[in-house]
Structure formats: C-alpha cells, structure tokens
Motif scaffolding. Structure first.
Motif, mmCIF file in Angstrom:
data_model
loop_
_atom_site.group_PDB
_atom_site.id
_atom_site.type_symbol
_atom_site.label_atom_id
_atom_site.label_comp_id
_atom_site.label_asym_id
_atom_site.label_seq_id
_atom_site.Cartn_x
_atom_site.Cartn_y
_atom_site.Cartn_z
ATOM 1 N N VAL B 121 13.338 -11.812 -12.386
ATOM 2 C CA VAL B 121 13.321 -10.950 -11.204
ATOM 3 C C VAL B 121 14.098 -11.566 -10.053
ATOM 4 C CG1 VAL B 121 11.115 -9.887 -11.778
ATOM 5 C CG2 VAL B 121 11.139 -11.929 -10.338
ATOM 6 N N CYS B 122 14.851 -12.618 -10.363
ATOM 7 C CA CYS B 122 15.537 -13.330 -9.277
ATOM 8 C C CYS B 122 16.970 -12.837 -9.151
ATOM 9 C CB CYS B 122 15.512 -14.830 -9.549
ATOM 10 S SG CYS B 122 16.418 -15.811 -8.332
ATOM 11 N N ASP B 123 17.403 -12.620 -7.912
ATOM 12 C CA ASP B 123 18.782 -12.189 -7.654
ATOM 13 C C ASP B 123 19.803 -13.138 -8.259
ATOM 14 O OD1 ASP B 123 17.961 -10.042 -6.248
ATOM 15 O OD2 ASP B 123 18.393 -10.844 -4.267
ATOM 16 N N LYS B 124 19.451 -14.414 -8.300
ATOM 17 C CA LYS B 124 20.418 -15.413 -8.729
ATOM 18 C C LYS B 124 20.525 -15.467 -10.255
ATOM 19 C CE LYS B 124 22.952 -18.637 -6.548
ATOM 20 N NZ LYS B 124 23.607 -18.455 -5.236
ATOM 21 N N GLY B 125 19.502 -14.964 -10.921
ATOM 22 C CA GLY B 125 19.484 -15.034 -12.377
ATOM 23 C C GLY B 125 20.765 -14.463 -12.957
ATOM 24 N N GLY B 126 21.433 -15.275 -13.793
ATOM 25 C CA GLY B 126 22.691 -14.813 -14.357
ATOM 26 C C GLY B 126 23.884 -15.472 -13.719
ATOM 27 N N GLU B 127 23.703 -16.008 -12.515
ATOM 28 C CA GLU B 127 24.809 -16.731 -11.871
ATOM 29 C C GLU B 127 24.244 -17.974 -11.183
ATOM 30 O OE1 GLU B 127 26.448 -14.239 -8.810
ATOM 31 O OE2 GLU B 127 24.622 -14.285 -7.625
ATOM 32 N N CYS B 128 23.156 -18.489 -11.767
ATOM 33 C CA CYS B 128 22.379 -19.508 -11.082
ATOM 34 C C CYS B 128 22.721 -20.898 -11.612
ATOM 35 C CB CYS B 128 20.904 -19.224 -11.288
ATOM 36 S SG CYS B 128 19.829 -20.478 -10.606
ATOM 37 N N PRO B 129 23.209 -21.785 -10.763
ATOM 38 C CA PRO B 129 23.469 -23.153 -11.235
ATOM 39 C C PRO B 129 22.225 -23.821 -11.813
ATOM 40 C CG PRO B 129 24.539 -22.795 -9.125
ATOM 41 C CD PRO B 129 23.678 -21.583 -9.391
ATOM 42 N N LEU B 130 21.068 -23.511 -11.274
ATOM 43 C CA LEU B 130 19.856 -24.124 -11.825
ATOM 44 C C LEU B 130 19.598 -23.597 -13.238
ATOM 45 C CD1 LEU B 130 17.389 -25.955 -11.504
ATOM 46 C CD2 LEU B 130 16.163 -24.036 -10.492
ATOM 47 N N GLN B 131 19.715 -22.284 -13.375
ATOM 48 C CA GLN B 131 19.507 -21.682 -14.681
ATOM 49 C C GLN B 131 20.548 -22.201 -15.685
ATOM 50 O OE1 GLN B 131 20.268 -17.422 -14.850
ATOM 51 N NE2 GLN B 131 18.287 -17.092 -15.823
ATOM 52 N N ASN B 132 21.795 -22.179 -15.257
ATOM 53 C CA ASN B 132 22.867 -22.590 -16.174
ATOM 54 C C ASN B 132 22.732 -24.048 -16.565
ATOM 55 O OD1 ASN B 132 23.859 -20.027 -15.851
ATOM 56 N ND2 ASN B 132 25.491 -20.613 -14.438
ATOM 57 N N GLN B 133 22.481 -24.891 -15.585
ATOM 58 C CA GLN B 133 22.446 -26.324 -15.872
ATOM 59 C C GLN B 133 21.146 -26.728 -16.559
ATOM 60 O OE1 GLN B 133 25.377 -28.372 -12.791
ATOM 61 N NE2 GLN B 133 23.658 -27.434 -11.745
ATOM 62 N N ALA B 134 20.107 -25.921 -16.357
ATOM 63 C CA ALA B 134 18.885 -26.191 -17.110
ATOM 64 C C ALA B 134 19.146 -25.932 -18.599
ATOM 65 C CB ALA B 134 17.743 -25.312 -16.610
ATOM 66 N N MET B 135 20.000 -24.957 -18.861
ATOM 67 C CA MET B 135 20.347 -24.692 -20.253
ATOM 68 C C MET B 135 21.269 -25.781 -20.802
ATOM 69 S SD MET B 135 18.650 -21.967 -20.696
ATOM 70 C CE MET B 135 19.140 -21.257 -22.254
ATOM 71 N N SER B 136 22.243 -26.206 -19.983
ATOM 72 C CA SER B 136 23.232 -27.156 -20.502
ATOM 73 C C SER B 136 22.744 -28.593 -20.456
ATOM 74 C CB SER B 136 24.543 -27.031 -19.713
ATOM 75 O OG SER B 136 24.322 -27.322 -18.347
ATOM 76 N N ASN B 137 21.910 -28.937 -19.491
ATOM 77 C CA ASN B 137 21.533 -30.333 -19.315
ATOM 78 C C ASN B 137 20.028 -30.538 -19.193
ATOM 79 O OD1 ASN B 137 24.287 -29.769 -17.801
ATOM 80 N ND2 ASN B 137 24.365 -31.846 -18.626
ATOM 81 N N GLY B 138 19.262 -29.637 -19.720
ATOM 82 C CA GLY B 138 17.820 -29.788 -19.614
ATOM 83 C C GLY B 138 17.145 -29.676 -20.968
ATOM 84 N N ARG B 139 15.850 -29.879 -20.933
ATOM 85 C CA ARG B 139 15.061 -29.764 -22.157
ATOM 86 C C ARG B 139 14.825 -28.295 -22.459
ATOM 87 N NH1 ARG B 139 11.962 -34.535 -22.714
ATOM 88 N NH2 ARG B 139 10.567 -33.403 -24.081
ATOM 89 N N GLY B 140 14.662 -28.005 -23.698
ATOM 90 C CA GLY B 140 14.387 -26.624 -24.073
ATOM 91 C C GLY B 140 13.065 -26.131 -23.507
ATOM 92 N N GLU B 141 12.085 -27.023 -23.510
ATOM 93 C CA GLU B 141 10.771 -26.625 -22.997
ATOM 94 C C GLU B 141 10.246 -27.685 -22.056
ATOM 95 O OE1 GLU B 141 7.677 -25.330 -25.608
ATOM 96 O OE2 GLU B 141 9.135 -24.420 -26.973
ATOM 97 N N SER B 142 9.542 -27.256 -21.053
ATOM 98 C CA SER B 142 8.958 -28.197 -20.104
ATOM 99 C C SER B 142 7.695 -28.810 -20.697
ATOM 100 C CB SER B 142 8.603 -27.481 -18.804
ATOM 101 O OG SER B 142 7.921 -28.373 -17.949
#
Lengths: 441, 797
Positions: B121-142
């Motif tokens: 529901v976030c406006d940034k979803g889809g162009e979000c550096p946090l979202q993108n980098q969580a996918m590229s440089n984060g764990r799959g699950e918290s």
C-alpha cells in the motif's frame, strides 16, 4: 590500607573540606601550575609524552601524543575540552574525584591549556550530577579569584578562561565528537571523522579532548617529573589510576593504584567479597567491556593485560558480581541502557539495540530456543564494528562475553521456564519486601 | 536509487585502486562507493547522495578494505560512502567479499525490523531503494519476531509533505537537503534511538519552495506528497522526460502519466542545468492541466454568444474577421514554446503584414525591446556553471528564490563552495538573499540605474570581468535601468544576462515576437535583415517600420487605429495597465483568442481556439542562458493542437481571402526545420540603449515582485501546494514601526489593499513592499504600478 595503593589524585579525599582551595593549597596545590608557567609549553607536552600517560577515559590513547597533534601553525584558537560526562554503568571515578578534589582538575586544565596554547577550556560535566557541577563551578570561581585562572595568570602573560558546561543527559555525549556537538548547542550525535578534533574540533578549531582523570594527572607529572610517573605501572601502561570497585565486595569504593594491579589484590583491598559469597563475573572497565570471570583474578589490570584476556581496561570500573547474580538479568539491564542511550544516528546501533533487548528479554523470561543464542550472537556480530561510533560495540560486549562464559545459564532459563535465580539474593542491601520480590515469572 | 556516473576529468590527479579485483583510476578524493560504480559494482546505500555531504549514517554500504593503500587493511568493514580512495587501495565489495556481503545483509535486516513492510500500500513500492536493495542485498526472510516501533501515520510536516515515521530509515537525506541545498532547515531529526524521527518546530513549518525534492530523494516511502499519496503505483506509470514550464530556468523534469493523465512530476537529472533539484512549483503545479475550465473545442461568436464550431469553420471565421478588421496586432504571451512564438512572429508579419507583435504581458518599455535586441538575443554569455565560477554575481530586479528557483539553488551552491559572492540591488535583504549570504545594495524602486552605475569602480563590490550581472525583467519598468546595466557590463567587462520570469520569454525574443525583432535576432529596422527573413519565408517583402509594443497596441486599439487582435495566453491583470488592456479588448473590433482555459479574454473573444498544453505537444523553451531546451510530446492527444497549427490554419484562410500568404508549416517538426534553415542573424547588431534615468516618484514608493507560489493560474488544482505559499504581507520600513498597527492599508492610484504588516529593518526608507500576485487581482489591477507613489496608513485586519 596496604602500600599497593599510590594515592595521588585521591590523596586528600579524607582531608577536611578537601574540595576547597585552601585545603588544596595547604598541600601544595597550584604549585605545579606556577612551575609549568615557567616552562616552555612544548616542554610540558614532552614531559607528558615521556611520562607515558595514556587517556584515562577508556581508550588509552597517549595523552602527550594527542596534544602534539594540535597544529600550532593553525591561526584559529585552540581549545581544551575536558570530558567529564561520566555515564557508563559502573564507572564512578571522575565524579567522586570532582566532588572531593576539584582543584586538581582545575590546575590540570590550566597547565594543559598552557601546554597546547589554548585560552579557552571547557569542562563538560554530565548533566545529571548537579552537585558535582556546582562543586566544579565553585572551584573554578575560587581559582579565578586566586589568580589561577583569568587574565595574565600569575604574571605569566597567559590568559585562560574556563567554562563549566552542564550536559543534557545523554550517554552518547561521552563520545568526544558528540560532546563537541552538544557543546556547540546541537544534538549530541557523533561527527564524521576526519576531520579529527585535533584539526577541526570545537567550532571547527583545533581541540584537545581529555578525560577528567587524564587532565587531573598532569599537575603531578609536572610537579614530580615524567620519570616519577613512569616509574609506576607496567611497561606500556605507566602510572596510576583510580580503580572503582562496586557490587558484591565488602567495601566498595575508589582505589588509586598503579596500572597492572590485579583484581585479586583489589578485592583484598576492598575487604574481600561479600561475606559468604564468591566471585562469579566482573567487568574490568564498565559495562561496555567484555565480562571476565574468576579465572581472570590475576590478570594484570593494564591496557595490555586486560586486552590479552579478551576484554578492555576501559575506565577501570570493576563491577563485581557474586554467584547470586543472574548474568542474563545483569546483561539485559545493560542492554536496555544501551537501547535507551543509542543516539539513533546509525542503523546497527539504533535498530540492533532495539532488537537485542527483545531477544534478551525473551530469553530471560525463558521463552525461545537454544538457537536464539546463535541468533543473539549473530546480531552482535552484525553490530560490532559496523556502527558509526563505539557505543554499539560496547552494547554487544557484555552479551557476547556472557554467552561465552555462561551459555549454560542462558539455557537454564529456557529449561526452567524463566530465571532460576532469586533476584533478592543478589541485592547488596537487605530486601524489605520479602525474598520473592521480583522473582522469576 | 541515485547513482552518478562522474565524469573523469583528465586534468585532475588520478588515483588507482583495485575494486573486486578490477583496477580503476578515479579522481582523487572520489569516494569508494562512487569509484565502485566505475567498475560496475552498485554498493547498496540509503543515506549517500552524490549532491549531499557524506554522513555515513545508514551503514548499508559497508565494504571490506584488506589494504587501505598503506599495506594495512581495516579490521572491520568500512562505510564506502565516507571513505575516499587511496593509491593502491584494495576494496572488496559484496560481490567478492563474504564479510562485506554479510555486513550488508546484517544492516538490511536491522533496517527492516522496525519497518512496517507495507509495500503493497506504499506509494514507493515498485520504485523503492529499500525494497529493491532488500531484495538484492538482504535476507529472504527476517529473523525478527519481536515488537515493531509504531507511530501514528502519517503526519504533516507541511501542507504538502507527509511523513510516515514508521517507514523512515533515518538516512537524513531530507534534513540534509533542506539544510545544505535549499537552506530551509525547517526539518530536523529529533528524539533518539529507534524513536528518532524527522521533526518540525511547530512555529516554523516546513515551508520551503524546494520541499518536494525531499520526497523524491527519500529512499523509502516515508515522505509522500498530499496530492499524490495513494494516487497511483510506479509500475502503472509511463515516464517521459520534459522541461518545466513555470520559469525561465529550463529545469529537466520527468512527467509520470497513466492512461493519458499526468499523475506526478519529478526532477530530471541534468548536471548542466538543475542538477537533481526542481522547485515545488515545477513539481506540483501541473493540475491546471485537469482544470474544469479547460477549452476543448473551438468556438465562434454568433448573435453575441459563443458557440462550438468545427476547426475549419473557426479558421474561416477567424480569418474573415481579421481580414475585415483592418489593421490587426498579435499579443503572444510569455508561455509559448519557441516554435509557437516563431509562428506568432511569422503570422504577424506574413499574414497580418504587421510588426505589431509582442510577447510581453507585463510592464515593459521600448528601452527593454532595444536592450533585448542589443544585449540579449543570440547571446549566451552566462551558464549555470559560470555562476559557480564567478567571483561576484550582481542581481538587479531579480529575486532568484521567487523568480528563478534553479538559479537560486545554483547560486547558493556557489556561495557555499566559497569564492562566489552575491550582491543584490533590492529594497531589502530577502530570505533568499540571506540564504545566499548575499550583500544588499539597498535601493528604492526607481533608483536601480544609479545603484547599478555605482557598482562601477566600487572596490567593495568587485565588479570586473570575473563578475556576472543578472538583470530581471522587472527592470523594464525602471527607465534607464537596463541601459545602466548594459553600461556597467560594457565598462567593467562583467558578463550580463537577462533573466525573465516565464518559460517562453527568451524563446519569444529569439523567435522575433517583438515589434523590433524578426526571428533569429534580425532587426526590423535593418533592410538586409528584412530581406534575409523575407527570402527564407518566400515573400516579397516584410513590413518596414518597427511595430507597436504591447502597450502601444493597447493604446492603438482603444484609439481605433487597430481593429483586430490575436491574443495568446495573456491575462489583462498581468499587463502594465489592466484597465487599459480591458478597454482595448472591448474596443477591438475582432478578437481571436488562443488559450488553454476559459479566461476573461476568451469570454469576450469572437473566435476561441483551444491550444495544446505543454504535455500535448513538442516544443522548445529557451532558458535565461539562451540554452534551448527541446522536449517532445508527453501525451498523444490528436484533438489538442499547438498554437502554431492554429495560426497556420488561420493564415491559410486569410491567404485564401487574398491577404498575406500561408505560413508554410503545420507541424512542430516543420517549424523546427524552418527555424534551422533561417538560422541566426549574422549581420550588425543594434547598439545598447542609452536611456537616462527618469526622476523617480516622490513619497513612498511601491516595491513588488511575484512570489514563487501565489495566485498564478498555473498553480490551480493543488490546494496543498498553494497552502505552502508564503502568507502575503506588506513590508514596511523600520521608520514606520511606531505609526502602524499589525496591518497597513496601502493606497495607490488603482485601489487600496490591507495586509498584515511586517516591519523590515533593512527595508530602504520611503518604500513599501507587497507581493505582486498574492491577493485580489494583484498589484497591477488593484493597487498601483510598481515604483509608483503610494500612501501607507496603519490599520488592522
């Protein structure tokens, strides 16, 4: 008292109204200042270098070398800032020193400022200790009136103004660049380095920041000479220091002794452990240094010795815990402290301490599983050395070391369904609410 | 995500280091995070922004440095956004170092523990550096199963900018932008630990003309705009680059649209012009496009009433009317593209046979027209980059923060870098000038010529060949001011540039929408220039006499010397004498209006043509520097015709009646080709005007300029934007402090207005300042003309 003690800064603490200028001068106080004013400033820096005095605020950086970093060709004013923001759990040396013997600090400030050619010095005192702020303010006033501060001090042509500044209640302001931010009127958050304070510190000017005890040690070095100071202590950790013993010892308090003394000796000086109890774990330098145990009783308490034992000398804040203490409970309380004091600037400290508290609290409640210990250690690994300043390193130090030494005790919480200890039993004062107060849930 | 491929300047010292086994040479002092971009490694980051000072707060960009260039490595991972490169340094990023990779994953996990993960529901979803980098440089699950920090959502930090504190990762980009770039430090981090948050001081809301940039650089969905929040998803949007139409700065923008409707606008990235910043007006003021009073079909007047008409009928009726009206003139307005301006200029000459054409819908002078011909057209002496290297920038009749936001930001950057000094000839030191640490040459309205001349040889101001003089269009209303500016530049060697307010102004000068200039800077009075233009246009001759300017067109219409009038987007209230302009519209025997929306002019016009807004056509705005800023069509809308197509249609019908000839083009591409073919005039230029200053008005003089956010019609449709406009006040000098209350009533020859009074200590004596278009119908219609005498009396609201 045995002759293992070397009272210098604490020597007059038992004197009647020891904090007054009269009492201080009766014992030769401000003699070192007069001597210093007749010396070349560089000679004082050299003497401090030769003495081997290392920063007493915990990091142990050579004080004379720090002074030597001040670029004297920089046209901006030079500043001396005394870090008196003593806030570490367990650390209680600067505050009693400033209470009992504020003039040794003021004299040290005057000599140190002369040495680094500063005409403004600031004593940044933790805001909560109003009584200490008042006492140091009074001492500074007395020193002004006696001509030890102000214009043309003792005819030397040297001017010095000293400002006693009250902090606003943040542990982070003990971090020197956060302290400078606070002193400049901003939020206490650490600054990016470089530039280092020696080059661009307070008001972007060359600044020396020293701990209270470091500065207070300077008059004795000037008075008795570098060799006198260096004759005490160990090879790389010269001189004396105040060791603060608290917790489960018979006579807690401050013990001024040469660096390299052992905890075994110090506990003896403090009248032994609490009657009928034995040492379980202790912090060598406040809550941000990894825990040690009874097997470390004979570790020489100097920078190298404690380092080799896997911890840090820190501020020589020896918190002594006997076998009645739940290590999980003790460490959780510290963790809560760090969460509360995290300034919020960087992610690992801000978020990490938030999470650590929740993980630790669940373990204390007996909730969770053994693998949570690995999670906890991994959180610590992801925090340690990743944060902007050293606060978060301190936050994880007791956690990682307590799991190292007391893993079984953590597990006992899980199997016991809560804390197996009686918290009242560890209280240093008799419980008034019965033995079950605060017992495990 | 923001990445800046930095240009490698071969004149600077290069440092060679090894990143992930790849050797790369970069300029010294380059940060490791940007050096890594050179070898194609994107190190994740949040707080880092190439145009902001490094802070090292988020710690996401940790890398392993086994060798710092001195043979020793760092024992712990280092933040690559704060670490400059060193010769021989070895850097291992997440691409090659398990330590760096784990460090980054650890930080990402921490960042997400208190993040609400409300991407759906976030406006940034889809162009979000946090979202993108969580996918590229984060764990799959918290692994976090605890309690998240929560806050009430969202809170207003201004009418326009909303803050969702739960989403915030505390990177401090917004606060650093506000302090370092805009100079409006009205937001700051407050509280500590996980409760740290962006806060405002209740008495000083976040009213910055540049606040929207914080939304764009927010690397998460913490900052959103009131009017865009929950309106669309990034993946539904189509992005088209364009150029902002609100001022003469030519800021690059990105227009995001969905199903034929513009949803939002963002700053483009153009290091030569606006870097990555735009004003809130450029960002938010586009909803006029969707206004209910948009014209959508041509109309002709029949039996006194406007009725819908087909395009061919409207062309024919307009042509017949203009043909029968006798002498006719053209007022093009300052918002047209260069191509449309060219069409207006050619239409006047070729179809109407007249030089009575003027784009200036504001106070003007013949001195200004001469100045534009002598010192502005075809000249490009100053660029944005030059502002950064100039020793001194003199502002005269120009308030960059209000009138040219991109210039303001660049000047502030220049001043902060050191070396550039701003000197402003103005009645008082505005907030904008203070933010540029500028020096005020306190000047009463009308005294600008003397103030400009005084800078010559004045050691304190250092106006020499390293200086730049920027003159605003407002100086046209001060006789002798532009002459003095030209003299100052000529005698000191300083470079001189004219900064108009509207996007189309400079293009209109170049395109010949002036009574004394043909396209390409050809002077009307120069026979060779006329022949040159006539040859290109394939006509026998062009009218020989210099035409009427907007003011004299108005007078001639009233006097009956002119009958017909073709009007582009002109609001009578913007003109030097609104009442006279209205009278002229009434007196005109035949009025053809081309406009976007229904206006006072379209209501009285005999034929009304809707014209395409900037989104529906290709075009070119020319910046104050003289830099062409072409843009292409954003929305394909076949029913939406540019001005040039309308003018071509009318001209063809007029030609059919035996008057003039057709324009020879129907499309933007054809106009561009013709403009290229015609090229710039390479003959003699006219000399700078030498008008002597008139004796200024006596008594209290009226100073005024338009604030960036005001009652302008292009700002319609976004109430949140309008709320961030500065409250209209009257500034009075300290001398009046004792004699007035909390408000003053100012009375001029056209009316009077009561506004809250602000005593302004440095306001020059006998002067009162009000914003031009922030109350009623504006200063020109409701109060008096700028620089004229007014009376000030105390009052209350």
């Amino acid at each position: 008292m045995t002759d293992t003690l070397t009272p210098v800064l604490t020597d007059n603490w038992d004197q009647e109204r020891s904090w007054t200028l009269t009492a201080y001068e009766d014992r030769g106080g401000y003699g070192a200042l007069k001597k210093a004013l007749g010396m070349e400033p560089d000679a004082i820096i050299e003497a401090v270098k030769e003495s081997g005095l290392r920063g007493r605020g915990g990091a142990g950086f050579p004080t004379g070398m720090k002074w030597g970093f001040i670029p004297q060709d920089n046209p901006r004013p030079k500043y001396l800032v005394v870090n008196a923001d003593e806030s570490e759990p367990g650390t209680c040396k600067d505050i009693p020193l400033m209470m009992a013997n504020p003039h040794v600090l003021v004299e040290g400030v005057a000599i140190s400022s002369f040495a680094i050619r500063a005409h403004h010095a600031f004593i940044y005192i933790r805001g909560e200790v109003l009584h200490v702020i008042r006492r140091v303010q009074a001492a500074v006033d007395e020193a002004y009136r006696a001509g030890h501060l102000g214009k043309n001090i003792h005819g030397s042509g040297f001017d010095l103004d000293v400002v006693v500044h009250a902090g606003a209640g943040a542990y982070i302001c003990g971090e020197e660049t956060a302290l400078l931010e606070g002193l400049e009127g901003r939020r206490g958050q650490p600054r990016l380095r470089p530039p280092f304070p020696a080059v661009a510190g307070l008001y972007a000017s060359p600044t020396v920041i020293n701990n209270v005890e470091s500065i207070a040690s300077v008059p004795s070095i000037v008075e008795h000479g570098a060799h006198w100071f260096a004759s005490m202590g160990t090879e790389k950790s010269k001189g004396f220091g105040i060791f603060s013993l608290s917790g489960h010892v018979t006579n807690p308090g401050q013990f001024e002794a040469p660096l390299g003394i052992t905890l075994r000796e110090l506990i003896d000086l403090a009248g032994g452990m609490r009657e009928g109890h034995e040492l379980k774990f202790w912090t060598p330098g406040g809550s941000s240094t990894p825990l040690l145990t009874a097997e470390h009783l004979d570790v020489p308490l100097d920078f190298e010795g404690v380092g080799e034992a896997g911890s840090m000398l820190g501020t020589r804040a020896l918190q002594i815990f006997d076998e009645t203490t739940c290590v999980v409970r003790a460490v959780l309380r510290w963790t809560e402290f760090y969460k509360h004091e995290s300034c919020g600037k960087c992610t690992p400290c801000r978020e990490g301490t938030w999470w650590l508290v929740q993980t630790m609290a669940a373990l204390e409640r007996g909730e969770g599983k053994e693998s949570d210990l690995e999670l906890l250690l991994d959180q610590c690994d992801n925090i340690f050395g990743r944060s902007f300043c050293a606060l978060a390193d301190g936050a994880v130090a007791p956690i990682a070391s307590s799991i190292e030494f007391f893993r079984d005790e953590y597990l006992a919480h899980l199997s016991h369904g809560g804390c197996p200890f009686d918290p009242a039993a560890s209280a240093v004062f008799p419980s008034t609410t019965g033995a079950t107060a605060g017992a495990s849930r | 995500m923001t990445t800046t491929p930095e240009k490698v300047d071969t004149t600077v010292d290069l440092v060679t280091l090894t990143i992930d086994g790849v050797q790369v040479s970069v300029p010294k002092d380059t940060l490791v995070i940007r050096a890594a971009e050179e070898v194609g490694v994107q190190i994740p980051r949040f707080c880092d922004h190439p145009l902001l000072a490094p802070v090292g707060a988020c710690r996401q960009c940790l890398v392993d440095i086994p060798d710092a260039g001195n043979g020793r490595g760092f024992p712990k991972p280092q933040a690559s956004c704060t670490l400059p490169v060193a010769e021989g340094m070895v850097v291992n990023t997440q691409a090659t170092s398990p330590v760096a990779d784990k460090a980054q994953q650890g930080i990402m996990e921490f960042l997400l523990i208190n993040h609400p993960l409300d991407c759906p529901v976030c406006d940034k979803g889809g162009e979000c550096p946090l979202q993108n980098q969580a996918m590229s440089n984060g764990r799959g699950e918290s692994r976090f199963e605890g309690v998240k920090r929560t806050f009430p959502k969202p809170i207003n930090i201004s009418a326009q900018v909303l803050l969702d504190r739960e989403r915030c990762v505390l990177c401090a980009r917004c606060t650093r932008f506000s302090e370092q770039i805009a100079g409006d430090p009205f937001i700051a981090l407050i509280e500590r630990g996980a409760l740290q948050q962006v806060g405002i001081y209740e008495k000083e809301p976040f009213e910055s003309y540049f606040s929207g940039n914080t939304i764009q650089i927010c690397p998460v969905g913490a900052l959103t705009s009131a009017e865009y929040r929950f309106r669309s998803r990034p993946f539904d949007l189509v992005s088209t680059p364009s150029i902002a139409e609100h001022d003469a700065c030519g800021a690059a923008i990105r227009v995001d649209h969905r199903r034929g409707k513009v949803m939002r606008r963002l700053s483009g990235n153009d290091p030569e012009v606006n870097e990555e910043w735009i004003t809130d007006k450029d960002r938010f003021a586009f909803r006029y496009l969707h206004a209910g009073d948009r014209l959508t079909y041509p109309m002709v007047r029949e039996d006194g009433e406007l009725r819908p008409a087909s395009w061919p009928e409207a062309f024919a009726v307009a042509a017949r009317g203009l043909h029968q009206a006798g002498a006719a003139a053209v007022l093009a307005g300052g918002r047209v593209t260069a191509e449309d301006a060219y069409a207006y200029a050619k239409f006047a000459r070729v179809s109407l046979g007249s030089n009575d054409v003027d784009f200036r819908a504001r106070p003007l002078s013949s001195e200004e027209a001469d100045f534009l011909a002598s010192d502005v057209v075809l000249r490009t002496p100053v660029t944005y980059a030059d502002l950064e290297t100039a020793s001194t920038v003199v502002l005269a009749g120009l308030e960059p923060e209000d009138e040219a936001g991109t210039i303001f930001l660049r000047l502030r950057k220049a001043v902060r870098k050191g070396g550039t000094r701003v000197v402003s000839i103005a009645p008082y030191a505005s907030w904008g000038l203070r933010k540029m640490s500028g020096q005020l040459v306190a000047t009463r309205p009308g005294d600008e010529p003397g103030a400009l001349s005084s800078l010559l040889g004045h050691a304190d101001y250092g106006v020499d060949q390293t200086a730049v003089v920027l003159v605003g269009e407002r100086l046209a209303a001060v006789p002798g001011a532009l002459s003095a500016a030209a003299e100052l530049a000529a005698k000191s060697g300083a470079r001189l540039a004219w900064v108009p307010r509207r996007a189309g102004d400079r293009g209109a000068v170049e395109a010949g929408c002036l009574p004394n200039l043909l396209p390409g800077g050809r002077p009307v009075a120069d026979a060779a220039a006329r022949v040159d233009a006539a040859t290109t246009w394939g006509v026998d001759s062009l009218p020989e006499t210099v035409g009427r300017d907007a003011d004299t067109i108005v007078a001639a219409l009233v006097a009956g010397e002119l009958g017909g009038l073709v009007v582009g987007g002109v609001d009578p209230d913007d003109t030097a004498d609104p009442a006279a302009t209205r009278a002229a519209l009434d007196a005109a025997s035949f009025v053809v209006a081309l406009d976007l929306r229904e206006t006072e002019v379209t209501r009285i016009a005999d034929v009304v043509f809707p014209v395409a807004p900037v989104t529906d056509k290709a075009g070119t705005f020319v910046t104050w520097e003289g830099r062409p800023r072409p843009f292409e069509t954003v929305l394909e809308n076949p029913g939406s015709l540019p001005d040039l197509r309308v003018l071509a249609g009318i001209a063809e019908e007029i030609a059919a009646l035996g008057q003039g000839s057709a324009l020879g083009f129907r499309t933007v591409a054809e106009v561009r080709a013709e403009m290229t073919e015609m090229g710039p005039w390479d003959g003699e230029r006219v000399a700078s005007p030498t008008v002597t200053a008139a004796p200024p008005a006596t008594g209290t003089r009226l100073a005024t300029w338009k604030q960036m956010l005001d009652n302008g019609r292009l700002q319609d449709g976004d109430p949140a934007l309008r709320e961030t406009a500065r409250v209209p006040v009257a500034r009075v000098p300290a001398a009046l402090a004792g004699s007035i209350g909390d408000a003053v009533t100012i009375t001029g020859d056209r009316g009077s207005v009561t506004l809250p009074a602000v005593v302004t200590d440095d306001l020059v004596d006998d002067t009162v300042w009000v914003p031009t278009n922030s109350f009623g119908r504006g200063v020109l219609a409701d109060l008096a003309s700028p620089g004229s005498t007014v009376t000030v009396t105390g009052g209350s609201l």
